[in-house]
Design a protein around this motif. Structure first.
Motif, mmCIF file in Angstrom:
data_model
loop_
_atom_site.group_PDB
_atom_site.id
_atom_site.type_symbol
_atom_site.label_atom_id
_atom_site.label_comp_id
_atom_site.label_asym_id
_atom_site.label_seq_id
_atom_site.Cartn_x
_atom_site.Cartn_y
_atom_site.Cartn_z
ATOM 1 N N ASP A 65 -0.127 5.398 7.981
ATOM 2 C CA ASP A 65 -0.980 4.348 8.014
ATOM 3 C C ASP A 65 -0.162 3.121 8.367
ATOM 4 N N LYS A 66 -0.732 1.871 8.390
ATOM 5 C CA LYS A 66 -0.003 0.871 8.604
ATOM 6 C C LYS A 66 0.447 0.590 10.038
ATOM 7 N N PRO A 67 -0.567 0.998 11.089
ATOM 8 C CA PRO A 67 -0.207 1.181 12.397
ATOM 9 C C PRO A 67 0.578 -0.465 12.987
ATOM 10 N N TRP A 68 0.257 -1.291 12.421
ATOM 11 C CA TRP A 68 0.867 -2.801 12.705
ATOM 12 C C TRP A 68 2.252 -2.687 12.336
ATOM 13 N N GLU A 118 -2.302 6.211 12.444
ATOM 14 C CA GLU A 118 -2.074 6.833 13.433
ATOM 15 C C GLU A 118 -1.837 8.384 13.061
ATOM 16 N N CYS A 119 -2.417 9.366 13.665
ATOM 17 C CA CYS A 119 -2.580 10.770 13.514
ATOM 18 C C CYS A 119 -2.005 11.527 14.545
ATOM 19 N N ASP A 151 0.782 -1.256 -0.020
ATOM 20 C CA ASP A 151 -0.065 -0.035 -0.073
ATOM 21 C C ASP A 151 1.053 1.315 0.064
ATOM 22 N N SER A 152 0.753 1.894 -0.903
ATOM 23 C CA SER A 152 1.782 3.265 -1.078
ATOM 24 C C SER A 152 1.071 4.432 -0.957
ATOM 25 N N ASN A 162 3.151 5.000 5.100
ATOM 26 C CA ASN A 162 2.819 6.197 4.438
ATOM 27 C C ASN A 162 2.452 7.138 5.105
ATOM 28 N N ILE A 163 2.939 8.474 4.952
ATOM 29 C CA ILE A 163 2.573 9.567 5.853
ATOM 30 C C ILE A 163 2.255 10.574 4.900
#
Lengths: 1216, 260
Positions: free
Chosen positions: A1007-1010, A955-956, A920-921, A1018-1019
């Protein structure tokens, strides 16, 4: 303002504020509801039109609903408010204001100058156009319209004084008006007028004293014309008959004069030629229905004089009888004339009124039973009270259709602190307590008699919104023990108890959920995930009315409560439920809070240890005891042993933290540590006392053992937790498929069919001939026996290809798989109205499929499916149960649609799609914020709770400056679990401080908190800029027309007082909505106007009131004020307190300023035709002293309280 | 020979008489068909009364069925069981908005009904006068009048009163009859029904409800029923029991919509 009008305004306002507030609290799934603060009054105003629909004019979108006054519409209505967008329906130009604020359409009292009648709520325009006299008091509570008893011969009418003058003149009677009387007093007066023989010009007539004297006849009080002493030609008891306006059978003399009430005992009736009152006539205690001997009928007891035919039963002396006016009801019970009672279609109360049901009022009127249906859709309910005669045991019932306060009950949930008290104090409401488990419990105020919905789907979105208040999630937590996965929290949510309680709540909101209609037939309209479901069949019993069950009228306490008043001894429930405990579930939105705190407690071994039963005491006992012991022993430094123990436990804690061990795993590790500690202590003692140095545990070895245990636990997965989301979705009730029961609606002539009743009986039912007295319910949709034909189309950028008759494949236009975390909209159309369901699994039939397409269980022709697939990598990380996705990344969903007759496609349609494989990009996309960006807040708002929804778990962070993600200071609280998707996406929330007039925040998400700190996450390159502004000036109440602590005296009509309020400041120069009430945070009434506000305030009692005024502008700025007002009611006429001679005059004084009038003949003279003694209202009055005259004095005060008879009769001789 | 001639003459005469009688019979039938019926009543007053009454009753019946207007502007179309077709029933109190009490659309109802009756009955009165004129002229009178006819209507309990002004002068031989004013009384209870209707309308406007059953008990000569239509309107029917005369009207106020 009358109480009913008060409720009308209240309902409208509270509906709107409730809708917003509840959605804020619950975060429910109604897609059109903004989840802004409940103070967003602009939303209220904009959506006012949604709730104020015009008949015959279609409504338009909320933003276009600016309401203006139309003096006359094309369809003939006068002075109606219509939206500006519908101006074409107005015959002439729309006014610039609402009708209430206009001049020509101002509502008031219209006095007919010809008939002298008063008409309430008449517009100025209509009144003046037709030659009427218009006054601004809309309910005609003015002196000219005050009613009293008008004596017209031997009849008494309850009417106004002016009309009494007219009628007296028309009928040739002397004007005789008794003010300050009620209708029942007039009835009593009618039976007790002073009558007697009136001889005039040799003829005798039975007349009232006033009448006779007015004609200058000779009056013989209480004597019959046939009395021998009068020497008239009238012979007694010539015949019998009825008298118009009277109930009884009477004797008549030969001149046609009425004599006394008939009795077979002629002498008793004759009474020696004198009048005999009803109460002394025969059988007064009975209504004499069917009596051959007594004609003392009484309509209030159930009989009236009636002519008979010769072969019918009649009294002995003529063809008349007292006919019974009683009725026999549907249960064979005898009912008195005027008695009314309630009839219901099924069980009532507890939120269990069945769909299609209605309340009915039946009345016995003059021997016939009339049925009055209360407003349909349970807009009204039938309330009843039974009065019992303790001596005779007889009961008399009184019933009325009253407004159903269901809306208020739901509106109370706006403020969860005051809700329980308000809910319990309203007899139309019920406090529903949902307590499935310790972590899933909450309270909601709902209606005892839920409102019915339009089952044809015209108001579907609103209905869905109401039902969705019962949409809830319960998070069940499992932990892996040594023996396997065990439920540790909210386990009861996986039992039938969850469905039972939630469906109970669902059906109490309205026509929602799995429930039944008036025939006991029903349907299932809930979706329950991961928990057992029940069925509508369990509720069949509610379709049968329960004998003796009825709604009671509200009591006095409830009424007084509206005005902030109490009885001297408070009645009702003492105290309220205790406030929610800290950590317990206070609001519905905090349901998962209990789970979080428990899980937090599990994470840290130290804390867990202290929570372990006896653990803390064990720990301290160990350290204390051994320290003391060692000190006794000598030479073994206590700190050493202590130190070892402490080290073991510290290592244990650390291990637990590093490996994130919880529950059993942490317990095991801690237990090992403790064991080793104890061992080391005892080994130390053994070494000290017994020289067993080999027993001493090397602390580092101990630590290594502990670490090994921790690692083992980690690999086994012991102590891990997982969550099962148990969901409940509440949908609007849909009628059962088919139309076999339609005709049953037409069977009961005492319960005429209506659209609501008819459409509840079957999907195919409809009402034909609605404009006839007995419309029919029939099957209005044809049954072709075939399932619906389904057609699919997909949004731009994607293709849907038909693989076979029932199989479709969705791809991107280039043939590739659909991207992850991207909503794909698919339109599903059917050739007829259908209900469509889908599932991941193949199911035997439509009923077994779990989900509704579009989340809507309605019968529609257009449905929307939104595909929203997570990435493959995210799925692999989470232990998702079910067949959500297979390893190849392909998935399919199965769809079935059924028509109104239940014809559905046996072979399911299937939609196949694949999700793009690969990294996921793309960074997270922000779908929605609450409050919305660029929202304006009230002046005093120092912080807000911001929620944002993203298209994927992330996460934000936020900052007041644009910075890199890693440098941002504010961390948002995010739902990162894949299963934590709610209606708008994955949610993150934070509290933002808003000290400035303009507050800017920069938000970035990763994204991808795991993946933890993995750089492949990706931010957002571009931050999301979130701006919140505040109003410059606070809203203020600039002026109130009532002074604080003022005293106001009202007349007996208790005419309402004008309350004027002016506001300034706020978001738009004082534009706001103001309400007033008599209790702080209690029931409120809307005032008219935007900057200058107005209301007519009624005060029913003479007491002190506190008026609480609250104004709110469109962004939530609030201004409050209150005023104390002492109300005095002057309902008594003036009294004369002193009379004496003063020179050539008689002087008399009244107890209050008054105008007094004199007549020299009698008391019943017309003040309007008499000149007063003074022009002004005075306390001292004078009349000429003349000892040859008698003065009959009457007075009235400024409130038109007039002496009904004489205030005093002055005989001047007595003063000498 | 003479005998034969005589017989022939007799036959011819008989034939002529027969034909003549037949013709006369036919002519007299035609005359009877074309003749206007006689107006009942001994004098102008009673003739007028007899002439106007049937039409007036019909007009009042129509107005009563429709809530006070012959052609209501704001109405609901509805058909009751006893009716052959639906009628437009006037809203006497109306509010298009949900929850709000109704606004009185006809505050001076009785005046309005008087005007409606007057409007409808004026041509009837004129027609009746024309018939009276014909009637008197047939009797050999010279009739002058019918030029400036003014009419006023009054309603009161149990009565409709027509006050007509028409300067009529009848002359025949030595007889002269002059009449300028006519006051006609008709038994009718529309006024009684309307007074009660106004009370009900006031209660609906004030309280969003009416004590119609209680009013019915207090006025046993009048039966009052309340009917709710499927589209949330209310129709009241007031019926004078003695003669079945009806006054019917609609109300729309404090309408509670389905759901919330």
């Amino acid at each position: 303002m009358k109480i009913k009008s008060f409720f009308v305004f209240l309902e409208v306002f509270l509906i709107l504020s409730f809708s917003i507030s509840t959605s804020y609290l619950i975060g429910q799934s109604f897609p059109q509801t903004r989840t802004d603060s409940f103070n967003d009054v602009r939303w209220i105003l904009e959506n006012l039109g949604e709730f104020l629909k015009i008949k015959q004019i279609s409504s338009v979108s909320a933003y276009e609903n600016i309401w203006k006054c139309c003096p006359e519409t094309k369809y003939g209505a006068r002075c109606v408010d219509i939206p500006e967008s519908a101006r074409d329906s107005c015959k002439i130009n729309l006014l610039d204001v609402s009708c209430k604020e206009s001049d020509i359409c101002a509502i008031g009292c219209c006095i007919d100058p010809f008939e002298k009648t008063c008409t309430s709520r008449a517009t100025k325009q209509q009144c003046l156009l037709n030659g009427g006299i218009w006054k601004p008091e809309e309910n005609c509570r003015i002196p000219e319209c005050k009613k009293g008893c008008c004596v017209l011969g031997n009849d008494v009418e309850f009417t106004t004084k002016q009309r009494c003058e007219k009628l007296s003149e028309e009928k040739g009677f002397i004007f005789d008006f008794r003010a300050y009387q009620t209708e029942d007093m007039c009835l009593f007066l009618k039976n007790n007028l002073t009558e007697g023989a009136c001889i005039l010009n040799g003829a005798c007539r039975l007349e009232t004293k006033t009448e006779c004297i007015g004609k200058n006849g000779t009056f013989y009080e209480n004597m019959l014309c046939s009395n021998p002493s009068l020497n008239t030609s009238c012979k007694k008891q010539a015949y019998i008959g009825c008298v118009e306006g009277k109930d009884e059978i009477y004797w008549f003399d030969s001149c046609g004069n009425r004599e006394n009430i008939y009795s077979a005992d002629k002498n008793l009736s004759w009474n020696n030629g004198y009048l005999l009152s009803k109460y002394k006539s025969c059988n007064i205690l009975s209504n004499n229905a069917g009596s051959e001997n007594c004609g003392n009928c009484d309509s209030l007891r159930g009989s009236i004089c009636s002519k008979t035919s010769p072969d019918e039963k009649h009294v002995k002396d003529g063809n008349y009888i007292c006919k019974s006016l009683k009725c026999i009801d549907e249960n064979g019970k005898e009912r008195e004339n005027g008695e009314s009672w309630c009839v219901y279609d099924g069980y009532i109360g507890d939120g269990k009124d069945v769909v299609g049901s209605r309340h009915w009022r039946r009345i016995c009127v003059n021997g016939h039973i009339k049925t009055e249906p209360c407003a349909d859709y349970r807009g009204q309910i039938c309330a009843q009270s039974i009065i019992k005669n303790n001596q005779t045991g007889k009961e008399f019932s009184q019933a009325r259709c009253v407004s159903n306060e269901a809306i208020k009950c739901l509106a109370y949930n706006e403020n969860m602190e005051t809700m329980p008290g308000k809910c319990l104090n309203n007899s139309h409401c019920i406090l529903k307590e949902i307590k499935v488990s310790d972590g899933f419990k909450f309270k909601l105020c709902t209606s005892k008699y839920p409102r019915g919905f339009d089952l044809t789907g015209k108001r579907r979105d609103k209905d869905r919104g109401i039902c969705s208040l019962a949409n809830q999630k319960c998070i069940v937590v499992y932990q892996k023990k040594l023996s396997g996965w065990k439920c540790i929290q909210n386990c009861e949510c996986e039992t039938k108890k969850f469905f039972e309680q939630m469906n109970d709540l669902c059906i109490s909101l309205g026509d929602c959920g799995s429930y039944v209609n008036i025939l006991g037939e029903g349907s299932n309209n809930v979706v329950v995930t991961n928990s057992p479901k029940g069925s509508w069949e369990e509720y069949k019993k509610y379709a049968t009315p329960v004998p003796g069950q009825y709604v009671s009228f509200k009591n006095l306490t409830e009424f007084l409560n509206l005005y902030g008043l109490r009885l001297s001894k408070p009645s009702g429930p003492e105290g309220l439920p205790p406030p929610a405990l800290t950590g317990a579930i206070k609001t519905i939105g905090e349901i998962s809070g209990g789970v979080v705190s428990l899980m937090a407690g599990l994470s840290f071994g130290g804390e867990f240890l202290s929570a372990l039963e006896g653990g803390a005491s064990l720990f301290s006992a160990i350290s204390k005891g051994f320290v003391e012991g060692m000190n006794l022993v000598h030479n073994v430094p206590a700190w050493g042993i202590f130190g070892t123990t402490g080290l073991m436990l510290a290592v244990a804690s650390l291990s637990n933290m590093i490996f994130k061990l919880q529950g059993d795993a942490a317990t095991v590790v801690n237990a090992v540590a403790l064991t080793l500690s104890l061992y080391s202590i005892s080994a130390g003692i053994a070494n000290t006392y017994f020289g067993a140095s080999w027993a001493v545990l090397n602390p580092f070895l101990g630590a290594a053992i502990i670490l090994a245990f921790a690692l083992t636990m980690k690999m086994l997965g012991v102590g891990e937790t997982k969550k099962i989301i148990v969901k409940f979705e509440c949908h609007p009730w849909e009628a059962p498929v088919g139309g076999d029961n339609c005709e049953k609606c037409n069977e009961d002539p005492l319960k005429p069919c209506s659209e609501y009743r008819c459409t509840s009986l079957g999907q195919a039912c409809g009402l034909i001939n609605p404009y006839k007295e007995n419309p029919e319910c029939k099957k209005v949709f044809p049954d072709d026996g075939k399932p619906p034909l389904v057609n699919f189309s997909v949004m731009r950028g994607y293709l849907i290809n038909k693989n076979s008759s029932y199989e479709y494949i969705i791809n991107k236009e280039d043939g590739s798989c659909i991207p992850e975390f991207t909503p794909i909209i698919i339109n599903l159309t059917t050739n007829k109205f259908s209900q469509c369901k889908w599932d991941f699994k193949r199911k035997e039939n439509s009923e077994d499929m779990d989900y509704y397409v579009s989340g809507d269980n309605g019968f529609l022709k257009n449905h929307i499916i939104t595909l929203f697939a997570p990435s493959l990598e995210s799925v692999n990380v989470y232990n998702i149960s079910g067949n959500f996705i297979d390893k190849q990344g392909r998935t399919q969903i199965f769809i079935r649609c059924q028509d109104r007759y239940g014809n559905y496609n046996i072979k399911e349609y299937s939609l196949r799609y694949c999700v793009r494989n690969g990294p996921d990009s793309t960074p997270p996309i922000l779908f929605k914020t609450s409050p919305e960006n660029n929202t304006i807040l009230p002046t005093n708002k120092e912080e807000i709770n911001l929620s944002i929804w993203l298209n994927e778990p992330a996460e934000c962070k936020f900052s007041s400056r644009d910075k890199n993600y890693s440098e941002m200071e504010g961390l948002m609280n995010c739902s990162t679990g894949l299963e934590m998707l709610d209606e708008f996406g994955w949610r993150c929330s934070a509290k933002l401080s808003t000290p400035e007039k303009e507050n800017k925040f920069y938000i970035r998400c990763r994204d991808k908190p795991w993946l933890g700190e993995n750089s492949t996450r990706n931010i957002n390159q571009q931050p999301f800029v979130y701006v919140i502004r505040k109003t410059e000036n606070p809203l203020k109440i600039d002026y109130i027309s009532l002074s604080d602590n003022s005293t106001i005296t009202l007349g007996p009509e208790k005419e309402p007082i004008d309350l004027e309020v002016r506001t300034k400041g706020g978001i738009n120069n004082g534009e706001s909505v103001c309400l007033y009430g008599f209790k702080k945070d209690g029931e409120s009434i809307l005032m008219s106007g935007e900057i200058n506000h107005h209301a007519r305030v009624s005060f029913p009692f003479e007491t002190k009131y506190i008026i609480y005024i609250k104004c709110v502008d469109s962004v939530g700025n609030i201004a409050k004020e209150n005023r104390a007002v002492h109300i005095k009611i002057d309902s008594k006429p003036p009294e004369i307190i002193r009379i004496f001679k003063e020179g050539a005059n008689i002087k008399f004084q009244t107890n209050e300023p008054a105008k007094c009038y004199v007549n020299e003949k009698y008391c019943y003279f017309d003040l309007s035709k008499t000149k007063p003694l003074s022009e002004f209202f005075l306390k001292t009055h004078y009349i000429e002293f003349d000892n040859k005259k008698t003065y009959y004095i009457k007075c009235k005060d400024a409130f038109e309280n007039e002496n009904p008879s004489c205030a005093v009769i002055i005989n001047p001789e007595e003063l000498e | 020979m003479n005998k034969k001639r005589g017989q022939a003459s007799l036959f011819v005469l008989g034939g002529i008489i027969l034909v003549g009688l037949i013709i006369l019979f036919l002519i007299s039938r035609n005359i009877e068909i074309k003749q206007t019926p006689k107006i009942q009543g001994k004098d102008i007053h009673s003739k007028l009364q007899y002439c106007i009454e049937p039409k007036l009753k019909e007009i009042i019946k129509t107005i009563g069925e429709r809530g006070g207007s012959v052609n209501p502007e704001l109405y609901i179309k509805f058909q009751f069981e006893e009716e052959k077709e639906p009628h437009n029933i006037s809203f006497l109190c109306y509010n298009n908005l949900y929850y709000y009490p109704c606004i009185n659309q006809n505050p001076l109802l009785i005046e309005h009904v008087k005007n409606e009756i007057k409007k409808e009955v004026e041509p009837v009165v004129r027609e009746c006068f024309e018939k009276i004129k014909e009637d008197y002229e047939k009797k050999g009178y010279s009739y002058s009048g019918n030029k400036n006819i003014t009419l006023s209507i009054n309603l009161s309990e149990g009565k409709v009163i027509l006050d007509i002004k028409n300067n009529i002068l009848l002359k025949r031989e030595n007889k002269t009859i002059e009449k300028k004013e006519f006051r006609l009384f008709f038994d009718d209870y529309i006024y009684d029904l309307m007074i009660l209707a106004q009370e009900i309308v006031n209660q609906e406007a004030d309280y969003c409800d009416s004590y119609y059953a209680e009013l019915s008990i207090l006025n046993p000569q009048i039966d009052i029923s309340k009917f709710r239509t499927s589209d949330l309107n209310i129709i009241y029917t007031l019926r004078y029991i003695k003669n079945n005369e009806t006054f019917r009207f609609a109300v729309r106020g404090c309408v509670i919509p389905p759901g919330i």
